[in-house]
Design a protein around this motif. Sequence first.
Motif, PDB file in Angstrom:
ATOM      1  N   ALA A 112       3.193  10.063   1.855  1.00  0.00           N
ATOM      2  CA  ALA A 112       2.210   9.072   1.898  1.00  0.00           C
ATOM      3  C   ALA A 112       1.506   8.887   3.287  1.00  0.00           C
ATOM      4  CB  ALA A 112       2.880   7.770   1.250  1.00  0.00           C
ATOM      5  N   ALA A 113       2.686   8.751   4.418  1.00  0.00           N
ATOM      6  CA  ALA A 113       2.454   8.539   5.634  1.00  0.00           C
ATOM      7  C   ALA A 113       1.580   9.798   6.194  1.00  0.00           C
ATOM      8  CB  ALA A 113       3.666   8.558   6.635  1.00  0.00           C
ATOM      9  N   PHE A 114       1.681  10.883   5.927  1.00  0.00           N
ATOM     10  CA  PHE A 114       0.490  11.914   6.029  1.00  0.00           C
ATOM     11  C   PHE A 114      -0.740  11.624   5.363  1.00  0.00           C
ATOM     12  CE2 PHE A 114       4.469  14.948   7.155  1.00  0.00           C
ATOM     13  CZ  PHE A 114       4.011  15.014   8.705  1.00  0.00           C
ATOM     14  N   GLY A 115      -0.743  11.358   4.248  1.00  0.00           N
ATOM     15  CA  GLY A 115      -1.987  10.983   3.519  1.00  0.00           C
ATOM     16  C   GLY A 115      -2.632   9.785   4.229  1.00  0.00           C
ATOM     17  N   VAL A 116      -2.076   8.711   4.725  1.00  0.00           N
ATOM     18  CA  VAL A 116      -2.514   7.846   5.422  1.00  0.00           C
ATOM     19  C   VAL A 116      -3.237   8.393   6.659  1.00  0.00           C
ATOM     20  CG1 VAL A 116      -2.381   5.499   6.475  1.00  0.00           C
ATOM     21  CG2 VAL A 116      -1.347   5.725   4.351  1.00  0.00           C
ATOM     22  N   PRO A 128     -11.836  -0.510   3.178  1.00  0.00           N
ATOM     23  CA  PRO A 128     -11.318  -0.958   2.093  1.00  0.00           C
ATOM     24  C   PRO A 128     -12.280  -0.463   0.911  1.00  0.00           C
ATOM     25  CG  PRO A 128     -11.547  -2.911   3.257  1.00  0.00           C
ATOM     26  CD  PRO A 128     -11.867  -1.693   3.969  1.00  0.00           C
ATOM     27  N   ARG A 129     -13.497  -0.556   1.186  1.00  0.00           N
ATOM     28  CA  ARG A 129     -14.612   0.030  -0.081  1.00  0.00           C
ATOM     29  C   ARG A 129     -14.449   1.617  -0.273  1.00  0.00           C
ATOM     30  NH1 ARG A 129     -19.699  -3.278  -0.513  1.00  0.00           N
ATOM     31  NH2 ARG A 129     -18.806  -5.416   0.244  1.00  0.00           N
ATOM     32  N   SER A 130     -13.957   2.139   0.497  1.00  0.00           N
ATOM     33  CA  SER A 130     -13.661   3.702   0.057  1.00  0.00           C
ATOM     34  C   SER A 130     -12.435   3.915  -0.899  1.00  0.00           C
ATOM     35  CB  SER A 130     -13.341   4.292   1.322  1.00  0.00           C
ATOM     36  OG  SER A 130     -12.546   5.888   0.871  1.00  0.00           O
ATOM     37  N   ARG A 131     -13.021   4.460  -2.039  1.00  0.00           N
ATOM     38  CA  ARG A 131     -11.890   4.642  -3.085  1.00  0.00           C
ATOM     39  C   ARG A 131     -10.988   5.761  -2.816  1.00  0.00           C
ATOM     40  NH1 ARG A 131     -14.958   7.067  -8.074  1.00  0.00           N
ATOM     41  NH2 ARG A 131     -15.689   8.615  -6.407  1.00  0.00           N
ATOM     42  N   ASP A 132     -11.182   6.707  -1.798  1.00  0.00           N
ATOM     43  CA  ASP A 132     -10.063   7.598  -1.121  1.00  0.00           C
ATOM     44  C   ASP A 132      -9.125   6.647  -0.357  1.00  0.00           C
ATOM     45  OD1 ASP A 132     -11.098   9.714  -2.310  1.00  0.00           O
ATOM     46  OD2 ASP A 132     -12.320  10.277  -0.506  1.00  0.00           O
ATOM     47  N   TRP A 133      -9.777   5.805   0.391  1.00  0.00           N
ATOM     48  CA  TRP A 133      -8.820   4.881   1.190  1.00  0.00           C
ATOM     49  C   TRP A 133      -7.953   4.026   0.490  1.00  0.00           C
ATOM     50  CZ3 TRP A 133      -7.848  -0.368   2.066  1.00  0.00           C
ATOM     51  CH2 TRP A 133      -7.470  -0.623   3.319  1.00  0.00           C
ATOM     52  N   GLN A 134      -8.579   3.289  -0.822  1.00  0.00           N
ATOM     53  CA  GLN A 134      -7.865   2.638  -1.727  1.00  0.00           C
ATOM     54  C   GLN A 134      -6.824   3.453  -2.254  1.00  0.00           C
ATOM     55  OE1 GLN A 134     -10.736   1.262  -4.346  1.00  0.00           O
ATOM     56  NE2 GLN A 134     -12.024   0.110  -2.902  1.00  0.00           N
ATOM     57  N   ALA A 135      -7.008   4.625  -2.794  1.00  0.00           N
ATOM     58  CA  ALA A 135      -6.106   5.338  -3.468  1.00  0.00           C
ATOM     59  C   ALA A 135      -4.853   5.595  -2.479  1.00  0.00           C
ATOM     60  CB  ALA A 135      -6.740   6.787  -3.981  1.00  0.00           C
ATOM     61  N   MET A 140       0.754   4.716  -1.113  1.00  0.00           N
ATOM     62  CA  MET A 140       1.763   4.347  -0.377  1.00  0.00           C
ATOM     63  C   MET A 140       2.633   3.037  -0.939  1.00  0.00           C
ATOM     64  SD  MET A 140       3.452   4.265   2.596  1.00  0.00           S
ATOM     65  CE  MET A 140       2.746   5.028   3.895  1.00  0.00           C
ATOM     66  N   ILE A 141       2.234   2.142  -1.723  1.00  0.00           N
ATOM     67  CA  ILE A 141       2.744   1.183  -2.234  1.00  0.00           C
ATOM     68  C   ILE A 141       3.631   1.607  -3.445  1.00  0.00           C
ATOM     69  CG2 ILE A 141       2.401  -1.011  -3.852  1.00  0.00           C
ATOM     70  CD1 ILE A 141      -0.133  -1.505  -2.182  1.00  0.00           C
ATOM     71  N   GLY A 142       3.086   2.654  -3.971  1.00  0.00           N
ATOM     72  CA  GLY A 142       3.878   3.403  -5.144  1.00  0.00           C
ATOM     73  C   GLY A 142       5.116   4.191  -4.718  1.00  0.00           C
ATOM     74  N   CYS A 143       5.067   4.792  -3.525  1.00  0.00           N
ATOM     75  CA  CYS A 143       6.102   5.542  -2.796  1.00  0.00           C
ATOM     76  C   CYS A 143       6.948   4.468  -2.095  1.00  0.00           C
ATOM     77  CB  CYS A 143       5.657   6.228  -1.660  1.00  0.00           C
ATOM     78  SG  CYS A 143       4.403   7.724  -2.231  1.00  0.00           S
ATOM     79  N   LEU A 144       6.572   3.298  -1.980  1.00  0.00           N
ATOM     80  CA  LEU A 144       7.535   2.494  -1.214  1.00  0.00           C
ATOM     81  C   LEU A 144       8.322   1.850  -2.537  1.00  0.00           C
ATOM     82  CD1 LEU A 144       5.471   0.331   1.103  1.00  0.00           C
ATOM     83  CD2 LEU A 144       7.554   1.566   1.806  1.00  0.00           C
ATOM     84  N   PHE A 172       8.906   1.893 -12.507  1.00  0.00           N
ATOM     85  CA  PHE A 172       7.832   1.524 -13.177  1.00  0.00           C
ATOM     86  C   PHE A 172       6.546   1.024 -12.633  1.00  0.00           C
ATOM     87  CE2 PHE A 172       5.670  -2.169 -15.807  1.00  0.00           C
ATOM     88  CZ  PHE A 172       5.284  -1.346 -16.654  1.00  0.00           C
ATOM     89  N   PHE A 173       6.961   0.299 -11.567  1.00  0.00           N
ATOM     90  CA  PHE A 173       5.513  -0.226 -10.687  1.00  0.00           C
ATOM     91  C   PHE A 173       5.118   0.954  -9.738  1.00  0.00           C
ATOM     92  CE2 PHE A 173       4.069  -1.892  -6.708  1.00  0.00           C
ATOM     93  CZ  PHE A 173       3.160  -2.799  -7.374  1.00  0.00           C
ATOM     94  N   GLY A 174       6.074   1.698  -9.450  1.00  0.00           N
ATOM     95  CA  GLY A 174       5.586   2.892  -8.749  1.00  0.00           C
ATOM     96  C   GLY A 174       4.738   3.744  -9.499  1.00  0.00           C
ATOM     97  N   ALA A 175       5.006   4.074 -10.720  1.00  0.00           N
ATOM     98  CA  ALA A 175       4.288   4.923 -11.592  1.00  0.00           C
ATOM     99  C   ALA A 175       2.979   4.426 -11.964  1.00  0.00           C
ATOM    100  CB  ALA A 175       5.048   5.312 -12.936  1.00  0.00           C
ATOM    101  N   LEU A 176       2.871   2.891 -12.190  1.00  0.00           N
ATOM    102  CA  LEU A 176       1.765   2.453 -12.330  1.00  0.00           C
ATOM    103  C   LEU A 176       0.721   2.529 -11.088  1.00  0.00           C
ATOM    104  CD1 LEU A 176       2.510  -0.623 -13.944  1.00  0.00           C
ATOM    105  CD2 LEU A 176       1.783   1.230 -15.088  1.00  0.00           C
ATOM    106  N   CYS A 177       1.257   2.638  -9.714  1.00  0.00           N
ATOM    107  CA  CYS A 177       0.636   2.730  -8.455  1.00  0.00           C
ATOM    108  C   CYS A 177      -0.049   4.232  -8.689  1.00  0.00           C
ATOM    109  CB  CYS A 177       1.390   2.281  -7.631  1.00  0.00           C
ATOM    110  SG  CYS A 177       1.527   0.573  -7.176  1.00  0.00           S
ATOM    111  N   PHE A 178       0.974   5.039  -8.966  1.00  0.00           N
ATOM    112  CA  PHE A 178       0.511   6.467  -8.789  1.00  0.00           C
ATOM    113  C   PHE A 178      -0.874   6.808  -9.698  1.00  0.00           C
ATOM    114  CE2 PHE A 178       5.091   7.481  -7.521  1.00  0.00           C
ATOM    115  CZ  PHE A 178       4.871   7.256  -6.019  1.00  0.00           C
ATOM    116  N   MET A 179      -0.572   6.159 -10.833  1.00  0.00           N
ATOM    117  CA  MET A 179      -1.453   6.316 -12.066  1.00  0.00           C
ATOM    118  C   MET A 179      -3.069   5.767 -11.337  1.00  0.00           C
ATOM    119  SD  MET A 179      -1.794   5.090 -16.002  1.00  0.00           S
ATOM    120  CE  MET A 179      -0.800   4.147 -15.865  1.00  0.00           C
ATOM    121  N   ALA A 180      -2.894   4.455 -10.783  1.00  0.00           N
ATOM    122  CA  ALA A 180      -4.122   3.782 -10.307  1.00  0.00           C
ATOM    123  C   ALA A 180      -4.741   4.801  -9.203  1.00  0.00           C
ATOM    124  CB  ALA A 180      -3.725   2.472  -9.921  1.00  0.00           C
ATOM    125  N   ALA A 181      -3.856   5.162  -8.511  1.00  0.00           N
ATOM    126  CA  ALA A 181      -4.197   6.013  -7.093  1.00  0.00           C
ATOM    127  C   ALA A 181      -5.175   7.315  -7.882  1.00  0.00           C
ATOM    128  CB  ALA A 181      -3.258   6.509  -6.245  1.00  0.00           C
TER     129      ALA A 181
END
Length: 196
Positions: A112-116, A128-135, A140-144, A172-181
């Motif tokens: 996730a750090a490399f991804g950022v 924050p308007r970029s979908r790639d940035w949001q994803a 990162m939140i999912g990884c945390l 559970f929360f991480g999985a939801l974050c990964f799905m959203a990303a």
Amino acid sequence: MTLTHQCWLFVIGSLCFATGTAPGFSALAGAGAANVACFIGSWFFTSAAWVQLVRSGPEGSAEWLSAATQFAGTVLFNVSTGASVWAHAVLAERRLVWAPDAVGSFAFLVSAAFGVVAVSAQVGSWVPRSRDWQAEWVNMIGCLAFAASAVGAFVYKTGTAADEVLANVGTFFGALCFMAAAVLVLPRGQSARGPG
């Protein structure tokens, strides 16, 4: 394989992890069913991570390092979730389940750090308007959350987990974050039609 395939593989894997760790699922279906759901999800994650690695930027770039580290983390989750299906002794749980889970979670954080770094180079550090940035930040939140889950899943010598609620809620929360990303970067027009 395309970005669409990659996204849907992550979505399906995330759904499996979210199902297996959903509040009440283990009590209703049993721990074995929850473990099998996560094991199946781990293979979808690994397939998606492989597609992402193949599609990533030049070897050694931040994008490639993110994909390569994530792929390694997913393989470790294959090991830990597979071991959870058949490990019935405390020592096996600590060595075969928790250790790969913790290292896999750490690999996800590094990825996730490399991804950022990669997305910041592509679209900017605050867009924050970029979908790639949001994803990338949702990822990162999912990884945390997965890292918190690994801390909660630590198995003491007595066989009890450090914090079973944290372990399940984090996953559970991480999985939801990964799905959203994955949905955020899914090419438009694909979400209504489904996979493929």
